[in-house]
Design a protein around this motif. Structure first.
Motif, mmCIF file in Angstrom:
data_model
loop_
_atom_site.group_PDB
_atom_site.id
_atom_site.type_symbol
_atom_site.label_atom_id
_atom_site.label_comp_id
_atom_site.label_asym_id
_atom_site.label_seq_id
_atom_site.Cartn_x
_atom_site.Cartn_y
_atom_site.Cartn_z
ATOM 1 N N PHE A 442 0.839 -1.203 0.000
ATOM 2 C CA PHE A 442 0.000 0.000 0.000
ATOM 3 C C PHE A 442 0.873 1.253 0.000
ATOM 4 O O PHE A 442 0.574 2.233 -0.687
ATOM 5 N N LYS A 443 1.955 1.211 0.766
ATOM 6 C CA LYS A 443 2.884 2.343 0.794
ATOM 7 C C LYS A 443 3.959 2.239 -0.293
ATOM 8 O O LYS A 443 4.811 3.116 -0.402
ATOM 9 N N LYS A 444 3.923 1.123 -1.037
ATOM 10 C CA LYS A 444 4.886 0.885 -2.129
ATOM 11 C C LYS A 444 6.323 0.834 -1.600
ATOM 12 O O LYS A 444 7.247 1.390 -2.191
ATOM 13 N N GLU A 445 6.495 0.145 -0.476
ATOM 14 C CA GLU A 445 7.809 -0.002 0.143
ATOM 15 C C GLU A 445 8.220 -1.468 0.126
ATOM 16 O O GLU A 445 7.409 -2.350 0.406
ATOM 17 N N TYR A 446 9.509 -1.702 -0.178
ATOM 18 C CA TYR A 446 9.999 -3.062 -0.327
ATOM 19 C C TYR A 446 11.366 -3.185 0.357
ATOM 20 O O TYR A 446 12.201 -2.296 0.245
ATOM 21 N N ARG A 475 8.700 2.925 -4.355
ATOM 22 C CA ARG A 475 8.265 3.418 -5.661
ATOM 23 C C ARG A 475 7.668 4.799 -5.466
ATOM 24 O O ARG A 475 6.669 4.977 -4.778
ATOM 25 N N ILE A 476 8.300 5.791 -6.062
ATOM 26 C CA ILE A 476 7.839 7.163 -5.881
ATOM 27 C C ILE A 476 7.006 7.660 -7.056
ATOM 28 O O ILE A 476 6.401 8.732 -6.977
ATOM 29 N N THR A 480 6.005 6.228 -14.096
ATOM 30 C CA THR A 480 7.344 6.140 -14.681
ATOM 31 C C THR A 480 8.179 5.033 -14.046
ATOM 32 O O THR A 480 9.317 4.826 -14.440
ATOM 33 N N ASN A 481 7.586 4.322 -13.069
ATOM 34 C CA ASN A 481 8.253 3.202 -12.400
ATOM 35 C C ASN A 481 9.598 3.627 -11.791
ATOM 36 O O ASN A 481 10.597 2.915 -11.896
ATOM 37 N N PRO A 508 16.223 8.917 -8.026
ATOM 38 C CA PRO A 508 15.742 9.362 -9.335
ATOM 39 C C PRO A 508 15.295 10.816 -9.287
ATOM 40 O O PRO A 508 14.630 11.250 -8.337
ATOM 41 N N LEU A 509 15.679 11.573 -10.299
ATOM 42 C CA LEU A 509 15.243 12.957 -10.436
ATOM 43 C C LEU A 509 14.267 13.039 -11.603
ATOM 44 O O LEU A 509 13.856 12.015 -12.151
#
Length: 817
Positions: A442-446, A475-476, A480-481, A508-509
């Motif tokens: 849910f928070k896209k944290e791994y 995943r921010i 754009t993954n 990533p920028l």
């Protein structure tokens, strides 16, 4: 004023009435009442039309008025209906199977089947029909559907029933796996340049996904000599009317029929050799113009296709004007099976609204594909109006069912329940498996924690030790993954009693990326990292070969990369304190009488003296690569330049800066490389090459780890790269001077072994190649090898020569192809 008002009212009413479409719909069946799937429906003398669905149901919107509709399907006689459409209508259409007659031909005497005369004429006209269109635009609707037709209840310990419920399959583990639709505008100009703008996209079960459908992927042009079916075969397939087709095909005329005053020849294709990359089936060719009317062809396992057992290709053409015919529908049907899982499906492309004189601007074709963020935002109401091919009841149900599942899968409760099951700590998996990988979807944290067994090592410098890694990623940006990643690593050797630790971050920028890596570590003297930790451990313990040579580094590294159009650039800087290391352990499981461990100094194997004094180094590195490509595709995640038919050119510069932050090094090196990995040579397979050359412009002061190193191999197993050597020593050929290297490899794609019946089913690929390296110290080093690849493995046998004398030979096994 009153007359003006009446005039305006009449004008508005007439415009509204004229703009209103009427719907003609119905079902197309054969004489037995069975549906004719995917039959074509077009207005006569236009490219306005549609296709029936898999159950023969069709729907077409037209302006009110008198229309002549044409109903046709491969193997059926064309049906024409004159309709006065003032309101919506429902009709039934019955198509009769075409009767192809041979009676007019049998009267004459032929030394060969009359099909050959037709085919020879079609071959003569092939190039004309291939190039007769200067430009066009068309609307393309694509629908793809894949179904699971059967599956075991359990597979490798996993409960397939549970998985089937999660993805919307029925209790028998059957149902639709993938269903998607898309609309695009396709543009074309000679020579063979396409531009596609996707208008809408819909994927069952996901409101965020973008369809995989591409009009360019659906292109199948039998006027080309060779047809590439990417992913299905490493070699191209030969068109039935290719210039050399008579060498590969036998032909049989099954009969002729008349359609709109034109004679249609029905010709069966019979491969001369079953293992050749050829089609089977029926092709229909128009007399006199010798153009393709339609085709119903298929490929089987005998043609060595991959992933599917059978692929059926059906293509129909319609006349756009008196001289030009264009595709109306293209359909790919496939079936296959693997380890108890049976699947099937289709992709169909419907081409409408052709414009043969659109006045296109060639400059616009730099953008090959455009998919904007808005294409998947169209709602159900839009698709009900825009969808040209009606959904079947099964497809309608799949959209509804998976929309509900999609909402459930995106809920916090559902994701938490999945994470709860996944995040259970399993000691066996942590010790000897894939490690421990908890997540918060849910928070896209791994999180990733390496397994212990994969972190253990042995080398003669540190003895037995642990090299343990853990990482966190988030995943921010889903579109754009992009991921934010942090990685930590600790290393300890029991014999050396040295502890190292490092930390890395990848950030990533917007249109670039930044990374930092800092800490301490024991590093390979060869910065190509040719030998893996596991390979060195195995060779040290079992074969008394301590191939890996290490040094100690305490470092800070900063890097930044950014594409500038089609040029990719990266720059990095590193400061490091380097120390040489010596062996501290001589343990081995097998003590071989004729072999001893060598020192950690690769240049003096019998002496363990320090290879270099402790030193500091500040380095700057820059790389730019250019693919000679101006063509690009625009996705919601950004602009990406497409692969070029030309090689990739790379330019590198490295500078060792003296005197800053105590840096001892003082050198500069420049190098260039040129590479291409997919040089297609038709039926003979494809080639790849890598060329490189470099020179130290200055080498006032540098140490061994600053030399130019090469990707060598001294172990039985290795991971192949186009610029790797099979027998090169990891360290002895490193140079502080100029160098030049060349690598070439050709994959024959089964051209030879496919002709051997027993080997044909293995789908083996033959490989041949050579490698070359030249330096002032060693003059000329070369390798020649032959090999065979199978699935993800390759075995090779070759020889190496140093200054013309044989240096080494033997087998190599590669993985990770």
């Amino acid at each position: 004023m009153r007359s003006i008002a009446i005039f305006l009212f009449i004008t508005f009413f007439s415009s509204a009435l004229f703009g209103q479409k009427v719907v003609i719909q119905g079902k197309i069946t054969n004489l037995n009442g069975q549906p004719v799937p995917f039959a074509s429906v077009f207005e006569k003398n236009t490219s306005i039309g549609t296709s029936a669905n898999s159950e023969g149901e069709f729907k077409l919107k037209l302006d009110p008025g008198v229309h002549t509709l044409i109903f046709k399907a491969i193997g059926f006689s064309q049906e024409s209906r004159d309709l006065n459409l003032q309101r919506d209508q429902v009709i039934s259409v019955v198509l009769m199977e075409t009767v192809y007659e041979l009676k007019d031909i049998i009267v004459r005497t032929y030394s060969e089947d009359p099909a050959y005369e037709v085919i020879r004429n079609a071959i003569k006209q092939r190039n004309f029909h291939l190039n007769e269109i200067e430009e066009f635009t068309a609307g393309v609707y694509i629908k793809g559907m894949q179904k699971l037709l059967g599956a075991p209840k359990k597979f490798l310990g996993a409960n397939i029933d549970d998985m089937a419920k999660q993805i919307g399959l029925d209790s028998n583990r059957k149902g639709i796996l993938y269903l998607s639709e898309s609309e695009s505008k396709l543009s074309y100009i000679r020579p063979r340049k396409y531009r596609e703008v996707m208008i809408s996209s819909k994927v069952s079960g996901s409101n965020r996904a973008f369809s995989f459908n591409r009009a360019s992927d659906m292109e199948i042009n039998f006027y080309q000599n060779l047809l590439e079916l990417e992913g299905l075969s490493p070699r191209p397939f030969i068109s039935p009317i290719a210039d050399q087709a008579l060498f590969y095909y036998n032909y049989k005329l099954l009969g002729t029929s008349m359609e709109n005053g034109q004679m249609i020849n029905k010709i069966e294709l019979i491969p001369k050799r079953s293992a050749d990359p050829v089609f089977r089936g029926i092709i229909y060719i128009i007399e006199d113009s010798w153009r393709i009317h339609s085709a119903d062809l298929y490929l089987t396992k005998e043609a060595n296709i991959q992933f599917v057992d059978t692929l059926n290709i059906r293509q129909e053409f319609i006349p756009i004007n008196a001289k030009i015919w264009m595709p109306s529908t293209v359909r790919f049907d496939f079936t296959g099976g693997f380890l108890g899982f049976d699947f099937g499906g289709y992709f169909i492309a419907l081409y409408t609204d052709y414009d043969l004189n659109p006045g296109l601007n060639p400059k616009d074709f730099r953008e090959v594909l455009n998919i904007s963020r808005e294409v998947n935002k169209k709602d159900t109401t839009y698709w009900k109006q825009a969808r040209p091919i009606p959904l079947t009841l099964e497809e309608q149900s799949d959209y509804v069912k998976k929309e509900t599942l999609a909402k459930k899968r995106e809920s916090k409760e559902y994701l938490d329940s999945l994470d709860k099951a996944n995040n259970k700590f399993k000691p066996i998996r942590f010790l000897i498996g894939s490690g421990y990988n908890p997540r918060n979807r849910f928070k896209k944290e791994y999180y990733q924690f390496s397994s212990l067994v994969n972190s253990l090592f042995y080398n003669t410098v540190e003895g037995f030790g642990l090299n343990y890694k853990a990482s966190y990623s988030k995943r921010i940006d889903s579109l754009t993954n992009k991921f934010l990643r942090y990685t930590g690593k600790v290393r300890y050797g029991l014999s050396s009693e040295k502890f190292y630790a490092s930390f890395a971050a990848a950030i990533p920028l917007k249109n670039s990326s930044f990374a930092i890596n800092a800490g301490s570590d024991a590093l390979d003297l060869n910065n190509q990292e040719s030998i893996s930790q596991l390979a060195n451990t195995t060779n040290s313990l079992y074969y008394e070969r301590n191939l890996l040579k290490l040094y100690e580094s305490r470092f800070v590294n900063l890097s930044y990369s950014k594409p500038l159009g089609s040029v990719k650039t990266s720059i990095s800087t590193e400061w490091a304190n380097r120390r040489s290391l010596q062996n501290t352990s001589d343990y081995t499981i097998r003590n071989l009488a004729r072999r001893d461990f060598t020192s950690n100094n690769p240049l003096i194997s019998g002496s363990d003296l320090p290879m270099f004094p402790e030193n500091q180094a500040l380095k700057l590195k820059f790389r730019a690569s250019y693919a000679f490509s101006n063509d690009y595709s625009t996705y919601p995640s950004g602009k990406f330049y497409n692969p070029s038919k030309y090689p990739l050119l790379g330019i590198n510069y490295e500078r060792g800066v003296n005197g800053i932050f105590g840096s001892d090094v003082d050198y500069s090196r420049i190098s260039v490389d040129l590479t291409k990995s997919d040089i297609k040579l038709g039926l003979f397979g494809q080639s790849a090459f890598w060329l490189g050359a470099g020179k130290f412009l200055s080498n006032n002061k540098l140490f061994f780890m600053d030399y130019k190193h090469f990707l060598g191999t001294q172990t039985l197993a290795y991971t192949p790269y186009i610029n790797s050597f099979l027998y090169l020593d990891y360290y002895n050929f490193s140079t502080p001077d100029q160098y030049w290297e060349a690598h070439f490899e050709h994959n024959f794609s089964g051209f030879l072994l496919n002709k051997i019946p027993l080997l044909r089913k293995l789908k083996l690929n033959e490989i041949a190649g050579f490698n070359y390296l030249g330096t002032p110290a060693h003059k000329s080093y070369s390798e020649f090898y032959l090999g065979i690849s199978f699935l993800n493995f390759r075995t090779s046998y070759g020889w190496s020569y140093l200054n013309g004398k044989r240096n080494d030979f033997g087998f190599r096994i590669a993985t990770g192809l």
